[in-house]
Design a protein around this motif. Sequence first.
Motif, PDB file in Angstrom:
ATOM      1  N   THR A  31       0.274  49.410  10.867  1.00 29.30           N
ATOM      2  CA  THR A  31       0.179  50.852  10.624  1.00 29.30           C
ATOM      3  C   THR A  31       1.553  51.509  10.445  1.00 29.30           C
ATOM      4  N   TYR A  32       2.612  50.735  10.591  1.00 24.21           N
ATOM      5  CA  TYR A  32       3.968  51.268  10.536  1.00 24.21           C
ATOM      6  C   TYR A  32       4.585  51.088   9.157  1.00 24.21           C
ATOM      7  N   ALA A  33       5.298  52.110   8.699  1.00 22.73           N
ATOM      8  CA  ALA A  33       6.193  51.924   7.569  1.00 22.73           C
ATOM      9  C   ALA A  33       7.428  51.175   8.074  1.00 22.73           C
ATOM     10  N   MET A  34       8.015  50.358   7.216  1.00 20.55           N
ATOM     11  CA  MET A  34       9.154  49.540   7.607  1.00 20.55           C
ATOM     12  C   MET A  34      10.306  49.756   6.638  1.00 20.55           C
ATOM     13  N   GLY A  35      11.500  49.572   7.166  1.00 19.36           N
ATOM     14  CA  GLY A  35      12.666  49.728   6.310  1.00 19.36           C
ATOM     15  C   GLY A  35      13.747  48.733   6.658  1.00 19.36           C
ATOM     16  N   TRP A  36      14.606  48.492   5.705  1.00 20.63           N
ATOM     17  CA  TRP A  36      15.821  47.696   5.913  1.00 20.63           C
ATOM     18  C   TRP A  36      17.023  48.608   5.698  1.00 20.63           C
ATOM     19  N   PHE A  37      18.001  48.469   6.573  1.00 24.27           N
ATOM     20  CA  PHE A  37      19.223  49.254   6.516  1.00 24.27           C
ATOM     21  C   PHE A  37      20.407  48.310   6.665  1.00 24.27           C
ATOM     22  N   ARG A  38      21.576  48.810   6.364  1.00 17.37           N
ATOM     23  CA  ARG A  38      22.772  48.003   6.574  1.00 17.37           C
ATOM     24  C   ARG A  38      23.935  48.905   6.968  1.00 17.37           C
ATOM     25  N   GLN A  39      24.855  48.278   7.680  1.00 20.55           N
ATOM     26  CA  GLN A  39      26.044  49.001   8.100  1.00 20.55           C
ATOM     27  C   GLN A  39      27.243  48.078   7.991  1.00 20.55           C
ATOM     28  N   ALA A  40      28.172  48.463   7.147  1.00 21.30           N
ATOM     29  CA  ALA A  40      29.422  47.727   6.982  1.00 21.30           C
ATOM     30  C   ALA A  40      30.463  48.313   7.923  1.00 21.30           C
ATOM     31  N   PRO A  41      31.485  47.544   8.265  1.00 22.10           N
ATOM     32  CA  PRO A  41      32.521  48.045   9.176  1.00 22.10           C
ATOM     33  C   PRO A  41      33.146  49.336   8.666  1.00 22.10           C
ATOM     34  N   GLY A  42      33.205  50.327   9.542  1.00 21.80           N
ATOM     35  CA  GLY A  42      33.821  51.592   9.178  1.00 21.80           C
ATOM     36  C   GLY A  42      32.973  52.500   8.317  1.00 21.80           C
ATOM     37  N   LYS A  43      31.736  52.094   8.058  1.00 21.62           N
ATOM     38  CA  LYS A  43      30.851  52.910   7.213  1.00 21.62           C
ATOM     39  C   LYS A  43      29.598  53.299   7.988  1.00 21.62           C
ATOM     40  N   GLU A  44      28.940  54.325   7.475  1.00 22.89           N
ATOM     41  CA  GLU A  44      27.692  54.754   8.092  1.00 22.89           C
ATOM     42  C   GLU A  44      26.554  53.792   7.727  1.00 22.89           C
ATOM     43  N   ARG A  45      25.546  53.799   8.580  1.00 28.90           N
ATOM     44  CA  ARG A  45      24.365  53.014   8.276  1.00 28.90           C
ATOM     45  C   ARG A  45      23.650  53.634   7.080  1.00 28.90           C
ATOM     46  N   GLU A  46      23.251  52.794   6.146  1.00 30.92           N
ATOM     47  CA  GLU A  46      22.599  53.282   4.945  1.00 30.92           C
ATOM     48  C   GLU A  46      21.290  52.546   4.700  1.00 30.92           C
ATOM     49  N   VAL A  47      20.383  53.267   4.071  1.00 36.55           N
ATOM     50  CA  VAL A  47      19.098  52.662   3.750  1.00 36.55           C
ATOM     51  C   VAL A  47      19.271  51.672   2.608  1.00 36.55           C
ATOM     52  N   VAL A  48      18.566  50.565   2.698  1.00 34.72           N
ATOM     53  CA  VAL A  48      18.533  49.574   1.633  1.00 34.72           C
ATOM     54  C   VAL A  48      17.179  49.616   0.927  1.00 34.72           C
ATOM     55  N   ARG A  52       5.749  51.187   2.621  1.00 33.70           N
ATOM     56  CA  ARG A  52       4.658  51.805   3.358  1.00 33.70           C
ATOM     57  C   ARG A  52       3.834  50.757   4.082  1.00 33.70           C
ATOM     58  N   TRP A  53       2.957  51.227   4.981  1.00 35.70           N
ATOM     59  CA  TRP A  53       2.211  50.322   5.849  1.00 35.70           C
ATOM     60  C   TRP A  53       1.378  49.321   5.061  1.00 35.70           C
ATOM     61  N   ASN A  54       0.882  49.717   3.897  1.00 31.67           N
ATOM     62  CA  ASN A  54       0.035  48.813   3.109  1.00 31.67           C
ATOM     63  C   ASN A  54       0.777  48.201   1.929  1.00 31.67           C
ATOM     64  N   GLY A  55       2.069  48.412   1.859  1.00 27.64           N
ATOM     65  CA  GLY A  55       2.843  47.873   0.753  1.00 27.64           C
ATOM     66  C   GLY A  55       2.652  48.611  -0.549  1.00 27.64           C
ATOM     67  N   GLY A  56       1.910  49.709  -0.503  1.00 27.98           N
ATOM     68  CA  GLY A  56       1.566  50.408  -1.725  1.00 27.98           C
ATOM     69  C   GLY A  56       2.695  51.218  -2.327  1.00 27.98           C
ATOM     70  N   SER A  57       3.728  51.455  -1.560  1.00 33.33           N
ATOM     71  CA  SER A  57       4.865  52.226  -2.058  1.00 33.33           C
ATOM     72  C   SER A  57       6.133  51.640  -1.476  1.00 33.33           C
ATOM     73  N   THR A  58       7.149  51.547  -2.309  1.00 31.98           N
ATOM     74  CA  THR A  58       8.431  51.026  -1.853  1.00 31.98           C
ATOM     75  C   THR A  58       9.558  51.955  -2.298  1.00 31.98           C
ATOM     76  N   TYR A  59      10.676  51.801  -1.634  1.00 26.88           N
ATOM     77  CA  TYR A  59      11.875  52.578  -1.961  1.00 26.88           C
ATOM     78  C   TYR A  59      13.065  51.619  -1.967  1.00 26.88           C
ATOM     79  N   TYR A  60      13.985  51.816  -2.908  1.00 27.90           N
ATOM     80  CA  TYR A  60      15.210  51.025  -2.961  1.00 27.90           C
ATOM     81  C   TYR A  60      16.405  51.938  -3.190  1.00 27.90           C
ATOM     82  N   ALA A  61      17.486  51.620  -2.512  1.00 27.92           N
ATOM     83  CA  ALA A  61      18.738  52.287  -2.820  1.00 27.92           C
ATOM     84  C   ALA A  61      19.185  51.869  -4.218  1.00 27.92           C
ATOM     85  N   ASP A  62      19.858  52.758  -4.903  1.00 28.22           N
ATOM     86  CA  ASP A  62      20.306  52.459  -6.261  1.00 28.22           C
ATOM     87  C   ASP A  62      21.178  51.209  -6.306  1.00 28.22           C
ATOM     88  N   SER A  63      21.941  50.989  -5.259  1.00 27.30           N
ATOM     89  CA  SER A  63      22.887  49.877  -5.244  1.00 27.30           C
ATOM     90  C   SER A  63      22.208  48.513  -5.200  1.00 27.30           C
TER      91      SER A  63
END
Length: 125
Positions: A31-48, A52-63
């Motif tokens: 029932t949970y949406a899930m995400g992946w994030f990353r944090q490089a040294p000296g940088k803020e954590r950013e979304v990757v 959604r819970w059923n895989g029906g929608s996804t999001y990607y960072a432009d990079s």
Amino acid sequence: QVQLVESGGGLVQAGGSLRLSCTASGRTFSTYAMGWFRQAPGKEREVVAGIRWNGGSTYYADSVKGRFTISRDNAKNTVYLQMNSLKAEDTAVYYCAAVSRPLAPIGSKYAYDIWGQGTQVTVSS
């Protein structure tokens, strides 16, 4: 309460691939949406990426668009991040995260309220 454990990080050459996994404890993972994030040294954590819970929608960072793919297997309580064509700038600690609110914006780090401990990804150039 869901608990998250990441695995699959490591050292890879530029142009290579890795697949990260995040396994959740708890019966409400599906029932949970899930995400992946990353944090490089000296940088803020950013979304990757987010899913959604059923895989029906996804999001990607432009990079990472076109190189990374997020997916999930609710039967295994696991979310994956397939990373291809890795670059040196992808080097970071990668975290998975979860949010129980159905309409939470999966592209925002502020939406997530459960975090794993992280796994290191190092891409050598």
